[in-house]
Design a protein around this motif. Structure first.
Motif, PDB file in Angstrom:
ATOM      1  N   PHE A  92      62.830 -49.232  44.150  1.00  0.00           N
ATOM      2  CA  PHE A  92      61.008 -50.135  44.011  1.00  0.00           C
ATOM      3  C   PHE A  92      61.033 -51.583  43.676  1.00  0.00           C
ATOM      4  CE2 PHE A  92      59.663 -46.123  44.728  1.00  0.00           C
ATOM      5  CZ  PHE A  92      60.017 -45.492  46.256  1.00  0.00           C
ATOM      6  N   GLY A  93      62.052 -52.254  42.815  1.00  0.00           N
ATOM      7  CA  GLY A  93      62.476 -52.855  42.509  1.00  0.00           C
ATOM      8  C   GLY A  93      62.900 -54.659  42.725  1.00  0.00           C
ATOM      9  N   ARG A  94      62.749 -54.031  43.779  1.00  0.00           N
ATOM     10  CA  ARG A  94      63.586 -55.651  44.906  1.00  0.00           C
ATOM     11  C   ARG A  94      65.177 -55.713  44.352  1.00  0.00           C
ATOM     12  NH1 ARG A  94      58.474 -59.157  47.276  1.00  0.00           N
ATOM     13  NH2 ARG A  94      57.001 -57.623  47.201  1.00  0.00           N
ATOM     14  N   ILE A 115      65.286 -47.026  33.484  1.00  0.00           N
ATOM     15  CA  ILE A 115      64.934 -45.346  33.339  1.00  0.00           C
ATOM     16  C   ILE A 115      63.732 -46.003  34.410  1.00  0.00           C
ATOM     17  CG2 ILE A 115      63.532 -43.191  32.211  1.00  0.00           C
ATOM     18  CD1 ILE A 115      65.804 -43.404  30.192  1.00  0.00           C
ATOM     19  N   THR A 116      63.965 -45.416  35.503  1.00  0.00           N
ATOM     20  CA  THR A 116      62.529 -45.285  36.498  1.00  0.00           C
ATOM     21  C   THR A 116      61.535 -45.214  35.948  1.00  0.00           C
ATOM     22  OG1 THR A 116      62.327 -45.378  38.736  1.00  0.00           O
ATOM     23  CG2 THR A 116      63.086 -43.707  37.910  1.00  0.00           C
ATOM     24  N   ALA A 117      60.408 -45.589  35.835  1.00  0.00           N
ATOM     25  CA  ALA A 117      59.169 -45.031  35.317  1.00  0.00           C
ATOM     26  C   ALA A 117      58.858 -43.731  36.233  1.00  0.00           C
ATOM     27  CB  ALA A 117      58.202 -45.930  36.192  1.00  0.00           C
ATOM     28  N   ALA A 118      58.589 -42.915  37.101  1.00  0.00           N
ATOM     29  CA  ALA A 118      58.537 -41.925  37.748  1.00  0.00           C
ATOM     30  C   ALA A 118      59.825 -40.346  36.952  1.00  0.00           C
ATOM     31  CB  ALA A 118      58.885 -41.560  39.589  1.00  0.00           C
ATOM     32  N   THR A 192      48.124 -38.710  36.734  1.00  0.00           N
ATOM     33  CA  THR A 192      48.212 -40.036  37.164  1.00  0.00           C
ATOM     34  C   THR A 192      48.836 -40.856  35.593  1.00  0.00           C
ATOM     35  OG1 THR A 192      46.386 -40.266  39.055  1.00  0.00           O
ATOM     36  CG2 THR A 192      47.029 -42.582  38.157  1.00  0.00           C
ATOM     37  N   VAL A 193      49.406 -41.392  35.098  1.00  0.00           N
ATOM     38  CA  VAL A 193      49.836 -41.688  34.581  1.00  0.00           C
ATOM     39  C   VAL A 193      49.827 -43.586  34.368  1.00  0.00           C
ATOM     40  CG1 VAL A 193      51.953 -40.987  34.202  1.00  0.00           C
ATOM     41  CG2 VAL A 193      51.097 -41.430  31.960  1.00  0.00           C
ATOM     42  N   GLN A 194      49.112 -44.460  33.662  1.00  0.00           N
ATOM     43  CA  GLN A 194      49.281 -45.468  33.402  1.00  0.00           C
ATOM     44  C   GLN A 194      49.999 -46.378  32.456  1.00  0.00           C
ATOM     45  OE1 GLN A 194      45.258 -47.018  32.745  1.00  0.00           O
ATOM     46  NE2 GLN A 194      46.170 -48.640  33.788  1.00  0.00           N
ATOM     47  N   TRP A 195      50.462 -47.263  32.474  1.00  0.00           N
ATOM     48  CA  TRP A 195      51.177 -47.784  30.705  1.00  0.00           C
ATOM     49  C   TRP A 195      51.877 -47.082  30.863  1.00  0.00           C
ATOM     50  CZ3 TRP A 195      52.514 -52.137  31.342  1.00  0.00           C
ATOM     51  CH2 TRP A 195      51.867 -53.929  31.575  1.00  0.00           C
ATOM     52  N   ALA A 196      52.696 -46.585  31.522  1.00  0.00           N
ATOM     53  CA  ALA A 196      53.499 -44.767  30.322  1.00  0.00           C
ATOM     54  C   ALA A 196      54.238 -45.366  30.230  1.00  0.00           C
ATOM     55  CB  ALA A 196      53.920 -43.854  31.703  1.00  0.00           C
ATOM     56  N   ALA A 197      54.415 -44.693  28.463  1.00  0.00           N
ATOM     57  CA  ALA A 197      55.979 -45.113  27.695  1.00  0.00           C
ATOM     58  C   ALA A 197      55.216 -46.273  27.152  1.00  0.00           C
ATOM     59  CB  ALA A 197      56.959 -45.403  28.719  1.00  0.00           C
ATOM     60  N   SER A 221      44.125 -48.362  36.679  1.00  0.00           N
ATOM     61  CA  SER A 221      44.612 -49.252  37.829  1.00  0.00           C
ATOM     62  C   SER A 221      45.864 -49.592  37.387  1.00  0.00           C
ATOM     63  CB  SER A 221      43.787 -50.608  37.059  1.00  0.00           C
ATOM     64  OG  SER A 221      43.884 -51.082  36.058  1.00  0.00           O
ATOM     65  N   SER A 222      46.520 -50.223  38.421  1.00  0.00           N
ATOM     66  CA  SER A 222      48.209 -50.567  38.144  1.00  0.00           C
ATOM     67  C   SER A 222      48.805 -51.335  37.117  1.00  0.00           C
ATOM     68  CB  SER A 222      48.377 -51.583  39.120  1.00  0.00           C
ATOM     69  OG  SER A 222      49.441 -51.525  39.136  1.00  0.00           O
ATOM     70  N   PRO A 223      49.413 -50.660  35.901  1.00  0.00           N
ATOM     71  CA  PRO A 223      50.343 -49.552  36.382  1.00  0.00           C
ATOM     72  C   PRO A 223      50.524 -48.897  36.101  1.00  0.00           C
ATOM     73  CG  PRO A 223      51.568 -50.838  34.534  1.00  0.00           C
ATOM     74  CD  PRO A 223      49.911 -51.274  34.190  1.00  0.00           C
ATOM     75  N   ALA A 224      50.310 -47.684  37.801  1.00  0.00           N
ATOM     76  CA  ALA A 224      50.491 -46.638  37.660  1.00  0.00           C
ATOM     77  C   ALA A 224      51.152 -45.666  38.083  1.00  0.00           C
ATOM     78  CB  ALA A 224      48.918 -45.745  37.480  1.00  0.00           C
ATOM     79  N   ILE A 225      51.541 -44.514  37.981  1.00  0.00           N
ATOM     80  CA  ILE A 225      52.277 -43.082  38.940  1.00  0.00           C
ATOM     81  C   ILE A 225      51.347 -42.733  38.678  1.00  0.00           C
ATOM     82  CG2 ILE A 225      53.999 -41.731  38.347  1.00  0.00           C
ATOM     83  CD1 ILE A 225      55.501 -44.156  38.922  1.00  0.00           C
TER      84      ILE A 225
HETATM   85  N1  SAH Z   1      61.844 -50.715  38.744  1.00  0.00           N
HETATM   86  C1  SAH Z   1      60.818 -50.090  39.132  1.00  0.00           C
HETATM   87  C2  SAH Z   1      59.949 -49.838  39.629  1.00  0.00           C
HETATM   88  C3  SAH Z   1      58.524 -51.205  40.077  1.00  0.00           C
HETATM   89  S1  SAH Z   1      56.942 -50.978  41.369  1.00  0.00           S
HETATM   90  C4  SAH Z   1      60.646 -48.717  38.179  1.00  0.00           C
HETATM   91  O1  SAH Z   1      63.006 -48.187  38.194  1.00  0.00           O
HETATM   92  O2  SAH Z   1      60.023 -48.446  37.230  1.00  0.00           O
HETATM   93  C5  SAH Z   1      56.595 -51.490  39.953  1.00  0.00           C
HETATM   94  C6  SAH Z   1      55.086 -50.219  40.015  1.00  0.00           C
HETATM   95  O3  SAH Z   1      56.324 -48.437  39.257  1.00  0.00           O
HETATM   96  C7  SAH Z   1      54.595 -49.698  39.272  1.00  0.00           C
HETATM   97  O4  SAH Z   1      53.043 -50.234  40.286  1.00  0.00           O
HETATM   98  C8  SAH Z   1      53.972 -49.178  38.868  1.00  0.00           C
HETATM   99  O5  SAH Z   1      53.896 -47.918  39.561  1.00  0.00           O
HETATM  100  C9  SAH Z   1      55.110 -48.572  38.416  1.00  0.00           C
HETATM  101  N2  SAH Z   1      55.815 -48.516  36.925  1.00  0.00           N
HETATM  102  C10 SAH Z   1      56.667 -49.499  36.632  1.00  0.00           C
HETATM  103  N3  SAH Z   1      56.219 -49.274  35.338  1.00  0.00           N
HETATM  104  C11 SAH Z   1      54.843 -48.261  34.140  1.00  0.00           C
HETATM  105  C12 SAH Z   1      54.517 -47.880  33.384  1.00  0.00           C
HETATM  106  N4  SAH Z   1      55.125 -47.770  32.178  1.00  0.00           N
HETATM  107  N5  SAH Z   1      53.483 -47.132  33.434  1.00  0.00           N
HETATM  108  C13 SAH Z   1      52.936 -46.487  34.972  1.00  0.00           C
HETATM  109  N6  SAH Z   1      53.955 -46.787  35.961  1.00  0.00           N
HETATM  110  C14 SAH Z   1      55.267 -47.719  35.979  1.00  0.00           C
END
Ligand code: SAH
Length: 498
Positions: A92-94, A115-118, A192-197, A221-225
């Motif tokens: 999801f990063g284009r 390492i992806t956020a999820a 839901t975790v915001q600003w994870a890590a 709010s955003s960014p959150a998973i």
């Molecule tokens: N390429 C990124 C994702 C980009 S899309 C990846 O692999 O993680 C942006 C979304 O990523 C955010 O809206 C959120 O849902 C998630 N995200 C990225 N960093 C985050 C973080 N530190 N904490 C929570 N969500 C995060």
């Protein structure tokens, strides 16, 4: 022709960048970075031009087509371009779109996964995304699609055991409602975790039915998973990151930039966010002649005394710079104030230390030297900063020693505190400020303003001498280190937090 490296920065903690990513940042001419790429990573590219193209919600610093065009333009100009993106570039990063544009323009590129956020972000929330007791699959979904033509198969998603949504906070009500409508159990654990890590990490736990209200209630709010699945229940046992003793604490360090790293690392490892606000800068002496003469004659002394790590480093650098070496010390004995100074003498000069008192103050060194041998006529070379208390010199001279007192480095006050730090302290956004010497305290106050503005912050002093100065300056002291070193200072902060 240049090259473009699409680098994943990981989910938030700058330490989660890959080694390959770090290597390429160091080599980059240009860094083009996003909102979610940790700003601290820019320091790994000291010589690069830095261009921010981030998007925060609907606000895009630069539309995607222009980002692509910029990558191509820089590479065509022969630049090594590091394109730094949060998480993994292909999740999801284009990153895929950017790589396609590069191929079309005939520009070489490489992908450096991150390492992806999820996965990484949820790990920092204490949630493993798979577990043999709960799920054998894990699904990543975007909660924010390119257009209305959705390819999300809600009936299938609702049957899956573990599903994580990116970019979904704004649509959370709709997401939960669709999963419910398609038969997912309303009691499915959710988080839901915001600003994870990052030090701003915030996590709420609920169920499919309640998570949206919990998120609103916590102001997330955003960014959150958001994740739906039984693995969420493991958070109560595995929540390691937020349980670290200083998690969420913002701590200002006032010592020199050269010296702050040990304290900063200790505090960060305990979970704190560290703000470096050096109130002392170290400079070379304006005139070396006296220092050089003293070093040349070092072997004529009975004792050589170092009072700080900076002094040790200054001697080492001067020896190296002038083609001299440690043999100049001959058989003079070496003394140090403070175990860290002694360690620096061992490490930097490959030299043993003959005397280092348990207490890290000048008085203790004077006591022990006087106890070790009669000081009458003893030749002492003191290598220290241009500032420093006269006590050691006075005591040794009173006992008949011949003290040669040399400033091996100079200290000065920087022009200002880093931008915003004073305001953050006044408004209570910062929890702690640490003072590791009298001069850091004095300079801090001169840069900050009246001590009455320090009511909202806790202060930690490294020891009795610094505390005395703080009292004289009218700065209230919350804790004082029992042992006057970094470890003691950290312990004093920890004991106050418990
Ligand atoms: N390429 C990124 C994702 C980009 S899309 C990846 O692999 O993680 C942006 C979304 O990523 C955010 O809206 C959120 O849902 C998630 N995200 C990225 N960093 C985050 C973080 N530190 N904490 C929570 N969500 C995060």
């Amino acid at each position: 022709m240049g090259i473009v490296y699409l680098i994943g920065a990981g989910p938030g903690d700058p330490g989660l960048l890959t080694l390959r990513g770090a290597e390429l940042l160091a080599a980059a001419d240009v860094v083009i970075y996003d909102y979610l790429a940790p700003a601290k990573l820019l320091a790994l590219a000291p010589r690069a031009e830095k261009i921010y193209v981030g998007k925060k919600g609907p606000v895009h610093a630069l539309p995607q087509e222009q980002i692509n065009a910029l990558l191509i333009e820089k590479a065509k100009a022969g630049k090594t371009v590091a394109r730094l993106k949060g998480g993994d570039p292909f999740v999801f990063g284009r990153g895929g779109e950017e790589a396609e544009a590069l191929v079309n323009a005939g520009i070489p590129f490489e992908i450096i996964p991150g390492i992806t956020a999820a996965i990484g972000g949820l790990a920092y929330a204490g949630i493993p995304v798979t577990h043999r007791d709960f799920n054998s699959s894990f699904t990543l979904v975007t909660g924010h699609e390119k257009d209305e033509s959705s390819d999300i198969d809600w009936p299938s998603l609702a049957k899956l055991p573990c599903v994580a949504f990116y970019m979904g906070v704004g649509n959370l009500a709709q997401i939960a409602q669709r999963l419910l409508a398609h038969g997912m159990n309303p009691q499915t654990p959710a988080a839901t975790v915001q600003w994870a890590a990052t030090t701003r990490q915030k996590c709420v736990v609920g169920t499919l039915q309640t998570i949206e209200q919990k998120v609103i209630g916590a102001g997330i709010s955003s960014p959150a998973i958001t994740i739906f699945g039984k693995v969420v229940t493991l958070r109560s046992t595995l929540n390691w990151f937020e349980s670290r003793p200083l998690f969420g604490q913002r701590i200002v360090i006032t010592r020199t930039r050269q010296q702050s790293s040990e304290l900063a690392i200790r505090l960060q490892n305990l979970g704190a966010e560290v703000i470096e606000a050096p109130t002392i800068e170290i400079a070379e002496p304006s005139d070396w002649s006296e220092v050089d003469r003293a070093l040349d004659e070092a072997a004529n002394h009975d004792w050589i005394i170092f009072t700080s790590i900076n002094g040790v480093l200054a001697v080492k650098n001067r020896l190296l710079a002038t083609g001299r070496d440690i043999r100049l010390f001959g058989s003079a004995k070496i003394a140090a104030i403070g175990a860290p100074t002694a360690a620096a003498i061992n490490r930097e000069l490959a030299c043993r230390v003959d005397l280092c008192p348990d207490q890290f103050v000048a008085e203790a060194l004077a006591d022990q030297l006087l106890a070790a041998e009669p000081m009458r006529e003893k030749r002492i070379l003191l290598l220290r900063a241009d500032i420093g208390r006269p006590i050691l010199v006075d005591r040794l001279r009173a006992a008949g020693a011949l003290v040669r007192n040399i400033s091996i480095y100079e200290t000065r006050r920087p022009a200002a505190l880093p931008p915003g730090v004073g305001e953050q302290i006044r408004s209570g956004e910062i929890d702690w400020i640490t003072f590791t010497s009298s001069s850091t305290a004095k300079n801090f106050l001169e840069l900050f303003g009246p001590p009455t503005d320090l009511q909202k912050i806790k202060t930690a002093s490294i020891g009795p001498i610094t505390s005395q100065t703080l009292r004289e300056l009218g700065i209230p002291i919350t804790v004082e280190a029992q042992r006057s070193d970094i470890d003691g200072l950290v312990q004093s902060i920890l004991s106050n937090q418990q």
